[in-house]
Scaffold this motif. Structure first.
Motif, mmCIF file in Angstrom:
data_model
loop_
_atom_site.group_PDB
_atom_site.id
_atom_site.type_symbol
_atom_site.label_atom_id
_atom_site.label_comp_id
_atom_site.label_asym_id
_atom_site.label_seq_id
_atom_site.Cartn_x
_atom_site.Cartn_y
_atom_site.Cartn_z
ATOM 1 N N LYS A 38 -7.566 -64.697 27.585
ATOM 2 C CA LYS A 38 -6.798 -63.394 27.871
ATOM 3 C C LYS A 38 -6.591 -63.565 29.355
ATOM 4 O O LYS A 38 -5.559 -63.181 29.798
ATOM 5 C CB LYS A 38 -7.691 -62.349 27.521
ATOM 6 C CG LYS A 38 -7.036 -60.870 27.784
ATOM 7 C CD LYS A 38 -7.740 -59.566 27.404
ATOM 8 C CE LYS A 38 -7.403 -58.648 27.873
ATOM 9 N NZ LYS A 38 -5.924 -58.201 27.863
ATOM 10 N N PHE A 39 -7.711 -63.751 30.192
ATOM 11 C CA PHE A 39 -7.719 -63.697 31.613
ATOM 12 C C PHE A 39 -7.156 -64.851 32.307
ATOM 13 O O PHE A 39 -6.599 -64.901 33.107
ATOM 14 C CB PHE A 39 -8.927 -63.378 32.144
ATOM 15 C CG PHE A 39 -9.614 -61.973 31.825
ATOM 16 C CD1 PHE A 39 -8.808 -60.545 31.942
ATOM 17 C CD2 PHE A 39 -10.552 -61.674 30.751
ATOM 18 C CE1 PHE A 39 -9.045 -59.412 31.552
ATOM 19 C CE2 PHE A 39 -11.022 -60.419 30.421
ATOM 20 C CZ PHE A 39 -10.189 -59.468 30.749
ATOM 21 N N GLY A 40 -7.142 -65.950 31.459
ATOM 22 C CA GLY A 40 -6.732 -67.187 31.938
ATOM 23 C C GLY A 40 -5.318 -67.619 31.890
ATOM 24 O O GLY A 40 -4.658 -68.490 32.413
ATOM 25 N N VAL A 41 -4.800 -66.884 30.798
ATOM 26 C CA VAL A 41 -3.289 -67.527 30.101
ATOM 27 C C VAL A 41 -2.536 -66.385 29.941
ATOM 28 O O VAL A 41 -1.501 -66.046 30.559
ATOM 29 C CB VAL A 41 -3.492 -68.266 29.040
ATOM 30 C CG1 VAL A 41 -2.024 -68.387 28.055
ATOM 31 C CG2 VAL A 41 -4.149 -69.736 28.985
ATOM 32 N N ALA A 42 -3.104 -65.302 29.167
ATOM 33 C CA ALA A 42 -2.088 -64.104 28.591
ATOM 34 C C ALA A 42 -1.856 -63.258 30.089
ATOM 35 O O ALA A 42 -0.517 -62.888 30.015
ATOM 36 C CB ALA A 42 -2.914 -63.314 27.579
ATOM 37 N N GLU A 43 -2.884 -62.930 30.615
ATOM 38 C CA GLU A 43 -2.425 -62.012 31.739
ATOM 39 C C GLU A 43 -1.565 -62.607 32.935
ATOM 40 O O GLU A 43 -0.652 -61.814 33.097
ATOM 41 C CB GLU A 43 -3.838 -61.466 32.323
ATOM 42 C CG GLU A 43 -4.753 -60.451 31.483
ATOM 43 C CD GLU A 43 -4.013 -59.327 31.315
ATOM 44 O OE1 GLU A 43 -3.084 -58.624 32.182
ATOM 45 O OE2 GLU A 43 -3.941 -58.914 30.045
ATOM 46 N N ARG A 45 0.476 -64.859 32.375
ATOM 47 C CA ARG A 45 2.092 -65.050 31.670
ATOM 48 C C ARG A 45 2.695 -63.620 31.820
ATOM 49 O O ARG A 45 3.846 -63.422 31.850
ATOM 50 C CB ARG A 45 1.698 -65.424 30.312
ATOM 51 C CG ARG A 45 3.181 -65.801 29.671
ATOM 52 C CD ARG A 45 2.836 -66.555 28.461
ATOM 53 N NE ARG A 45 2.287 -67.637 28.337
ATOM 54 C CZ ARG A 45 1.770 -68.484 27.215
ATOM 55 N NH1 ARG A 45 2.006 -68.020 26.111
ATOM 56 N NH2 ARG A 45 1.286 -69.682 27.701
ATOM 57 N N LYS A 46 1.977 -62.668 31.617
ATOM 58 C CA LYS A 46 2.612 -61.283 31.654
ATOM 59 C C LYS A 46 3.012 -60.987 33.015
ATOM 60 O O LYS A 46 4.059 -60.413 33.235
ATOM 61 C CB LYS A 46 1.776 -60.291 31.165
ATOM 62 C CG LYS A 46 1.064 -59.835 29.682
ATOM 63 C CD LYS A 46 0.184 -58.878 29.501
ATOM 64 C CE LYS A 46 -0.477 -58.974 28.166
ATOM 65 N NZ LYS A 46 -1.457 -57.924 28.105
ATOM 66 N N LYS A 47 2.302 -61.243 34.054
ATOM 67 C CA LYS A 47 2.687 -60.900 35.338
ATOM 68 C C LYS A 47 3.871 -61.779 35.590
ATOM 69 O O LYS A 47 4.839 -61.193 36.256
ATOM 70 C CB LYS A 47 1.414 -61.431 36.239
ATOM 71 C CG LYS A 47 1.490 -61.109 37.689
ATOM 72 C CD LYS A 47 0.711 -61.454 38.557
ATOM 73 C CE LYS A 47 -0.526 -60.371 38.364
ATOM 74 N NZ LYS A 47 -1.798 -61.028 39.448
ATOM 75 N N VAL A 48 3.970 -62.941 35.321
ATOM 76 C CA VAL A 48 4.984 -63.785 35.515
ATOM 77 C C VAL A 48 6.257 -63.247 34.988
ATOM 78 O O VAL A 48 7.660 -63.195 35.689
ATOM 79 C CB VAL A 48 4.909 -65.479 35.010
ATOM 80 C CG1 VAL A 48 6.264 -66.130 35.007
ATOM 81 C CG2 VAL A 48 3.960 -66.139 35.940
ATOM 82 N N TYR A 49 6.387 -62.948 33.698
ATOM 83 C CA TYR A 49 7.543 -62.338 32.840
ATOM 84 C C TYR A 49 7.901 -60.801 33.555
ATOM 85 O O TYR A 49 8.986 -60.589 33.860
ATOM 86 C CB TYR A 49 6.915 -61.948 31.467
ATOM 87 C CG TYR A 49 7.382 -63.097 30.506
ATOM 88 C CD1 TYR A 49 8.610 -63.550 30.322
ATOM 89 C CD2 TYR A 49 6.060 -63.820 29.967
ATOM 90 C CE1 TYR A 49 8.743 -64.674 29.410
ATOM 91 C CE2 TYR A 49 6.116 -64.923 28.864
ATOM 92 C CZ TYR A 49 7.759 -65.337 28.958
ATOM 93 O OH TYR A 49 7.724 -66.472 27.745
#
Length: 75
Positions: A38-43, A45-49
Motif C-alpha cells: 500500500k505505502f510502497g506501490v499504491a500510494e 502510483r495514486k500520486k503520479v496519476y
C-alpha cells in the motif's frame, strides 16, 4: 515388586500448537506485506496519476493525435 508409574504420553495437541504459531506468523507477515504494498506501490502510483491528470488537457491531446493521423474518422 516395584511399582513405578510412567508419565502418560501426550496424544492430543501435538499439531495444534505449532499450527497456531504458524497461522499467527502468516497473518503478521501478510499484514506487513499488505502495508508495504500500500505505502510502497499504491500510494506513489495514486500520486503520479493525480499529478498527471492535474495538468492533462484531453482536447490538446486529441488534436495532436488527429494531426498525427491516428484517427481515420476525425478531420
Amino acid at each position: 515388586m516395584c511399582s513405578s508409574v510412567l508419565a502418560k504420553t501426550q496424544m492430543w495437541g501435538l499439531l495444534a500448537r505449532p499450527l497456531q504459531i504458524c497461522i499467527i506468523g502468516a497473518f503478521i507477515v501478510s499484514l506487513g506485506l499488505a502495508a508495504l504494498y500500500k505505502f510502497g506501490v499504491a500510494e506513489p502510483r495514486k500520486k503520479v496519476y493525480s499529478n498527471f491528470y492535474r495538468s492533462y488537457d484531453s482536447m490538446k491531446d486529441f488534436e495532436e493525435m488527429r494531426k498525427a493521423g491516428i484517427f481515420q474518422n476525425a478531420k
